[in-house]
Scaffold this motif. Structure first.
Motif, PDB file in Angstrom:
ATOM      1  N   LEU A 255       0.808  -1.216   0.000  1.00 25.12           N
ATOM      2  CA  LEU A 255       0.000   0.000   0.000  1.00 25.12           C
ATOM      3  C   LEU A 255       0.846   1.273   0.000  1.00 25.12           C
ATOM      4  CD1 LEU A 255      -2.962  -0.984   2.360  1.00 25.12           C
ATOM      5  CD2 LEU A 255      -2.798  -1.114  -0.135  1.00 25.12           C
ATOM      6  N   ALA A 256       2.161   1.114   0.039  1.00 21.02           N
ATOM      7  CA  ALA A 256       3.047   2.279  -0.085  1.00 21.02           C
ATOM      8  C   ALA A 256       3.633   2.396  -1.481  1.00 21.02           C
ATOM      9  CB  ALA A 256       4.174   2.190   0.944  1.00 21.02           C
ATOM     10  N   CYS A 333      -5.154   4.652  -3.673  1.00 22.01           N
ATOM     11  CA  CYS A 333      -3.899   5.399  -3.513  1.00 22.01           C
ATOM     12  C   CYS A 333      -3.327   5.840  -4.863  1.00 22.01           C
ATOM     13  CB  CYS A 333      -2.881   4.539  -2.769  1.00 22.01           C
ATOM     14  SG  CYS A 333      -3.238   4.286  -1.015  1.00 22.01           S
ATOM     15  N   ILE A 334      -3.438   4.984  -5.867  1.00 22.83           N
ATOM     16  CA  ILE A 334      -2.951   5.340  -7.210  1.00 22.83           C
ATOM     17  C   ILE A 334      -3.704   6.561  -7.738  1.00 22.83           C
ATOM     18  CG2 ILE A 334      -2.756   4.564  -9.607  1.00 22.83           C
ATOM     19  CD1 ILE A 334      -2.591   1.664  -8.424  1.00 22.83           C
ATOM     20  N   VAL A 409      -2.530   7.849   6.422  1.00 20.73           N
ATOM     21  CA  VAL A 409      -3.693   8.289   5.649  1.00 20.73           C
ATOM     22  C   VAL A 409      -3.213   8.938   4.353  1.00 20.73           C
ATOM     23  CG1 VAL A 409      -5.703   9.806   5.563  1.00 20.73           C
ATOM     24  CG2 VAL A 409      -5.141   8.590   7.678  1.00 20.73           C
ATOM     25  N   ASP A 410      -3.608   8.354   3.241  1.00 19.64           N
ATOM     26  CA  ASP A 410      -3.330   8.921   1.917  1.00 19.64           C
ATOM     27  C   ASP A 410      -4.591   9.661   1.482  1.00 19.64           C
ATOM     28  OD1 ASP A 410      -1.341   8.461  -0.633  1.00 19.64           O
ATOM     29  OD2 ASP A 410      -3.434   8.676  -1.249  1.00 19.64           O
ATOM     30  N   PHE A 425     -10.882  12.085  -1.026  1.00 20.50           N
ATOM     31  CA  PHE A 425     -10.677  10.650  -1.168  1.00 20.50           C
ATOM     32  C   PHE A 425      -9.572  10.253  -0.189  1.00 20.50           C
ATOM     33  CE2 PHE A 425     -11.745  12.523  -5.282  1.00 20.50           C
ATOM     34  CZ  PHE A 425     -12.899  11.845  -5.607  1.00 20.50           C
ATOM     35  N   ALA A 426      -9.871   9.358   0.734  1.00 23.22           N
ATOM     36  CA  ALA A 426      -8.907   9.020   1.774  1.00 23.22           C
ATOM     37  C   ALA A 426      -8.787   7.515   1.938  1.00 23.22           C
ATOM     38  CB  ALA A 426      -9.305   9.665   3.099  1.00 23.22           C
ATOM     39  N   VAL A 427      -7.559   7.037   2.108  1.00 17.45           N
ATOM     40  CA  VAL A 427      -7.278   5.631   2.378  1.00 17.45           C
ATOM     41  C   VAL A 427      -6.516   5.548   3.685  1.00 17.45           C
ATOM     42  CG1 VAL A 427      -6.096   3.541   1.600  1.00 17.45           C
ATOM     43  CG2 VAL A 427      -7.202   5.043  -0.081  1.00 17.45           C
TER      44      VAL A 427
END
Length: 504
Positions: A255-256, A333-334, A409-410, A425-427
Motif C-alpha cells: 500500500l506504499a 492510492c494510485i 492516511v493517503d 478521497f482518503a485511504v
C-alpha cells in the motif's frame, strides 16, 4: 491517532484534466472477444456488443479508451481488421501467443465507443511497421474523402471521418519483449519522423511518444531524455506505465507503492524540464500514464499459454486477475497520486477495462459484474473532476521498503467549483488502528457534508464473484461531523473513503 489536513480554496495544484480517468482495451485474452464483443450473448446489440458490459462502462464515464494495444499493436496490421468480416484474415499474435480473428477492428470499436459515450485513442504500430502504415491509418480514420484510404473507409460503410485526436506512437518500445524493440535513438528518430508526417496531415493531432515501460527499466530515465531530445518539438505527451504487485503478501509495502509511483512521475517531470530548457523551448510536454493497474494474481495460471505450450488459442482467458479488498486500497492510492500530480499527469488509462486485469468481469454467455476495484475508480471519475487541492497534511506514518514515514492516511481533495462541491478521497493504510480525520475546509464559505461512502471488509482477500457481486461494495457511513470549517470523521483501519462536502 489523528490525521490533520487543511484544504484551502485558494491553494490549488492544477485543473484536473478529465482524461486522467481514461481506460484501455487490447486485443488480449477476453478483453475484446467475450468482453465487449459476444454476438451470441442475450444482451448483445446488432453489432454483437454486450449490453450489460456497455452499461457498466457508461457508469465509469471514461473519456477515452486506448486501442488496440499494448504489446499486441507492435505486430498488428490494421488493414486486417477492415472490410467484410468473412474476408478478414486470421493473424497469429506474437505478443500473447494467440490467434486473432480480426472480427473486431476499427469500425466495430468506433461504433462501440459511440455506444458507451467515449472517444478513441488509437495506437500505431512502430514495431514491425513504420511511418508509411501509420500515415495510411490516420488518413483512413480521419480524412473526409477523395483519397485512397479515406475512400476505402467510405466503401467499408463509414462516410464521415472519426476525427480521432489522440494517437500513440508505438507501445513500450524500450522493452526487449516488444516486437520491433528499438534503442532510444532508433525509436526517437522513427517517432520524430512519424510525428512530422502526421503533423503535415493535421497539426491539431495530440501525439504520445513512448516513455519507459516501468521505473525499473535499466534504460530509465535516460530513455526519456534521449527520446524527448528527438521528439520534443513534435509531440504533446510522453507515456508511462506501471503495474502494482504484492506477491509477498506484505500489505504495508504494497500500500506504499504509490510512493514509488510519485517518484517515477517526479523524475520524468524533471527530465521534461531538462529537455525543455536544453531546447530553449516554450512548449510544455505532459505525461500520459496510459497503462496502470494491479497485476499479479493471474501470473501463474497464464504461464502455459504465454510460453506457447497451448498452441495458438483464440481469445483464451489471460491476465484475469480477481481483485480483492486489499486492491481497492491500492487503486484508491494510485488515483489519489494522479490527482495530486495533475499539474503534469494529464491523461491516464486503467489497464484494462473488461476481463483482462479489469474492473469489469464477464462469464461467456452469462453475467457481468463489478470487481472490487470498480468502485474507487467510479468515485474518482465521477467526483474527481475540478481543481486539485494542495492539502497540508500532518499524519503519523510507518517505514517500509518504499520509504520512511509513509503517512498512514493517503488523501486527495478536489474542488468542483461549478457544481459547488469539495470531495475528499482518503485511504487509511494503518493495519491495526482507526485514524481520526481532522479536516479544515477553509475559504469555501458555508459547507455541509452531503455524502460519506466507505469501502471496507474484514478480510483483505474478499472478492466479488458472479454469485456474490456485492461482497465488497461501498456503504453509507454516518458519524462524520462538520462544525464550521472543521470536519471530523473516523477512518477504520484499512478502509477507503469518499466524503463530499457541498459549499456555497
Amino acid at each position: 491517532m489523528k490525521a490533520a489536513v487543511t484544504a484551502y480554496k485558494g491553494y490549488t495544484i492544477s485543473r484536473i484534466d478529465h482524461r486522467v480517468y481514461g481506460a484501455f482495451l487490447e486485443h488480449l485474452g477476453r478483453a475484446v472477444y467475450g468482453g465487449i464483443y459476444e454476438p451470441d450473448h442475450p444482451t448483445a446489440d446488432a453489432d454483437g456488443m454486450r449490453g450489460d458490459v456497455a452499461e457498466m462502462v457508461r457508469e465509469l464515464n471514461v473519456p477515452f479508451v486506448r486501442y488496440p494495444g499494448g504489446n499486441f499493436v507492435s505486430a498488428y496490421n490494421w488493414e486486417d481488421g477492415i472490410g467484410p468480416k468473412d474476408q478478414r484474415p486470421a493473424q497469429l499474435d506474437l505478443a500473447w501467443h494467440t490467434t486473432e480473428s480480426n472480427q473486431v477492428g476499427v469500425h466495430e470499436f468506433a461504433a462501440w465507443c459511440d455506444t458507451v459515450g467515449t472517444e478513441m485513442m488509437l495506437a500505431l504500430n512502430l514495431g514491425s511497421r513504420g511511418l508509411e502504415e501509420a500515415r495510411n491509418f490516420v488518413e483512413y480514420v480521419n480524412h473526409p474523402g477523395g483519397s485512397k484510404w479515406s475512400d476505402m473507409r467510405r466503401k467499408n460503410g463509414r462516410a464521415e471521418p472519426w476525427d480521432v485526436k489522440l494517437w500513440c506512437l508505438g507501445n513500450e518500445m524500450d522493452g526487449p519483449w516488444q516486437i520491433g524493440h528499438k534503442t532510444a535513438d532508433e525509436y526517437g528518430r522513427l517517432a520524430e519522423e512519424t510525428a512530422k508526417a502526421l503533423r503535415a496531415f493535421d497539426p491539431s493531432l495530440e501525439l504520445i511518444v513512448c516513455g519507459s515501460s516501468h521505473a525499473n527499466m535499466p534504460t530509465f530515465p535516460q530513455w526519456e531524455a534521449t527520446v524527448l531530445e528527438h521528439t520534443y518539438d513534435v509531440v504533446d505527451h510522453i507515456s508511462l506505465h506501471m503495474y502494482f504487485r504484492n506477491p509477498e503478501k506484505n500489505t504495508g509495502d504494497y500500500l506504499a507503492l504509490n510512493e514509488k509511483l510519485d517518484a517515477y512521475i517526479g523524475t520524468v517531470a524533471g527530465v521534461i524540464s531538462y529537455v525543455k530548457a536544453k531546447k530553449r523551448s516554450k512548449k510544455d510536454i505532459t505525461i500520459c500514464f496510459d497503462e496502470w493497474n494491479v497485476w499479479y494474481h493471474s501470473n501463474e495460471q497464464d504461464r502455459k499459454i504465454l510460453e506457447g505450450r497451448d498452441g495458438w488459442p483464440e481469445a483464451p482467458p489471460l491476465l484475469e486477475d480477481i481483485y480483492n479488498f486489499e486492491d481497492v486500497l491500492q487503486v484508491g492510492c494510485i488515483l489519489n497520486t494522479f490527482i495530486r500530480r495533475s499539474d503534469v499527469v494529464k491523461l491516464a488509462a486503467i489497464a484494462q477495462l473488461v476481463n483482462v486485469i479489469a474492473p469489469i468481469m464477464t462469464e461467456t454467455g452469462g453475467s457481468a459484474w463489478r470487481q472490487t476495484t470498480f468502485f474507487p475508480f467510479f468515485f474518482a471519475s465521477k467526483y474527481g473532476r475540478g481543481n486539485a487541492l494542495h492539502l497540508l497534511t500532518d499524519c503519523p506514518g510507518y517505514d517500509c521498503v518504499h520509504g520512511d514515514n509513509v503517512p498512514y492516511v493517503d488523501v486527495a481533495g478536489v474542488h468542483d467549483e461549478e457544481g459547488g462541491f469539495v470531495t475528499f478521497f482518503a485511504v487509511n493504510r494503518n493495519q491495526t488502528e482507526a485514524m481520526e480525520l481532522d479536516l479544515t475546509v477553509a475559504g469555501f464559505g458555508s459547507a455541509r457534508i452531503v455524502e460519506h461512502k466507505m469501502i471496507r471488509h474484514d478480510s483483505l482477500e474478499a472478492v466479488n464473484t458472479a454469485d456474490k457481486p456485492d461482497e465488497v461494495a461501498p456503504q453509507d457511513v454516518e458519524g462524520a461531523n462538520l462544525d464550521g470549517e472543521r470536519l471530523s470523521a473516523n477512518l477504520p483501519s484499512l478502509s477507503y473513503h469518499m466524503i463530499r462536502v457541498a459549499v456555497s
